[in-house]
Design an enzyme around this catalytic site. Structure first.
Site, PDB file in Angstrom:
ATOM      1  N   HIS A  95      54.349  49.984  31.477  1.00 17.34           N
ATOM      2  CA  HIS A  95      54.708  50.907  30.397  1.00 17.34           C
ATOM      3  C   HIS A  95      56.210  51.114  30.482  1.00 17.34           C
ATOM      4  CE1 HIS A  95      50.627  52.031  29.288  1.00 17.34           C
ATOM      5  NE2 HIS A  95      50.349  52.073  30.583  1.00 17.34           N
ATOM      6  N   ALA A 116      52.787  24.298  35.619  1.00 14.04           N
ATOM      7  CA  ALA A 116      53.456  24.797  34.421  1.00 14.04           C
ATOM      8  C   ALA A 116      52.603  25.840  33.713  1.00 14.04           C
ATOM      9  CB  ALA A 116      53.740  23.635  33.467  1.00 14.04           C
ATOM     10  N   ALA A 134      48.067  23.984  36.143  1.00 16.92           N
ATOM     11  CA  ALA A 134      48.833  24.353  34.960  1.00 16.92           C
ATOM     12  C   ALA A 134      48.006  25.265  34.065  1.00 16.92           C
ATOM     13  CB  ALA A 134      49.251  23.103  34.196  1.00 16.92           C
ATOM     14  N   THR A 139      44.495  35.976  39.525  1.00 19.92           N
ATOM     15  CA  THR A 139      44.221  37.412  39.562  1.00 19.92           C
ATOM     16  C   THR A 139      43.901  37.909  40.968  1.00 19.92           C
ATOM     17  OG1 THR A 139      41.882  37.050  39.094  1.00 19.92           O
ATOM     18  CG2 THR A 139      43.355  37.390  37.194  1.00 19.92           C
ATOM     19  N   LYS A 140      43.801  36.993  41.944  1.00 19.65           N
ATOM     20  CA  LYS A 140      43.536  37.389  43.325  1.00 19.65           C
ATOM     21  C   LYS A 140      44.141  36.376  44.277  1.00 19.65           C
ATOM     22  CE  LYS A 140      38.815  35.586  42.986  1.00 19.65           C
ATOM     23  NZ  LYS A 140      37.410  35.963  43.077  1.00 19.65           N
ATOM     24  N   ARG A 157      38.628  23.006  45.014  1.00 19.68           N
ATOM     25  CA  ARG A 157      38.384  22.203  46.213  1.00 19.68           C
ATOM     26  C   ARG A 157      39.481  22.427  47.235  1.00 19.68           C
ATOM     27  NH1 ARG A 157      40.203  17.803  42.285  1.00 19.68           N
ATOM     28  NH2 ARG A 157      38.146  17.980  41.482  1.00 19.68           N
TER      29      ARG A 157
END
Length: 167
Positions: A95, A116, A134, A139-140, A157
């Site tokens: 924000h 990329a 790419a 997120t973790k 893999r």
């Protein structure tokens, strides 16, 4: 005096590099902005249109391709490749002018490779010799030596020997 005794860096005339913490044999190409407290190691290639903020540490032998921004709180260890237009964040809930903002740090470990247009959310560690495909959205945390792809990025893999060989 031999060649090893010279301190050689190339900063393109069309860049704004305010940092004095640039390692030997590093190239900084045109239209880059490097803030005063940024640290960039030896033998790096910082391609055109890259922005590196103050609280950023870039190791040795790192390639940062064009269109990447490294925001405060990002550490990039040695021998990392960051592909063109890869996107990093340092705020999960951005924000404008947020007085409660807290910097979230991100680490890209030694030998990792980011494809990329990948997006790396803040607070993440990308493990040693890991690869991000790419366009993936990370997120973790990604463990050492693994290939992750997709949105959100998922394990595909193991990588053999820290290179591009996969099993």
């Amino acid at each position: 005096m031999n060649k090893k005794d010279y301190y050689i860096i190339m900063i393109h005339a069309l860049s704004d590099c305010q940092s004095k913490n640039i390692g030997n044999n590093t190239n900084i190409w045109q239209f880059c902005i490097i803030f005063p407290n940024a640290k960039i190691g030896e033998n790096c290639n910082i391609c055109a249109n890259v922005l590196i903020e103050n609280e950023v540490n870039v190791g040795n032998n790192v390639t940062v391709k064009s269109g990447v921004q490294l925001w405060d709180g990002i550490t990039v260890e040695d021998n990392v490749f960051i592909g063109p237009n890869a996107t990093f964040t340092n705020d999960l809930y951005p924000h404008s002018k947020n007085p409660d903002w807290k910097l979230k740090t991100t680490t890209v470990k030694q030998g990792a490779s980011i494809g990329a247009n990948a997006t790396i959310l803040c607070g993440i560690t990308i493990g040693e010799n890991a690869m991000v495909g790419a366009g993936s959205v990370v997120t973790k945390d990604i463990p050492d030596g693994e290939l992750w792809v997709g949105n959100p990025a998922r394990f595909v893999r193991k990588i053999i020997g820290g290179g591009t060989h996969v099993k």
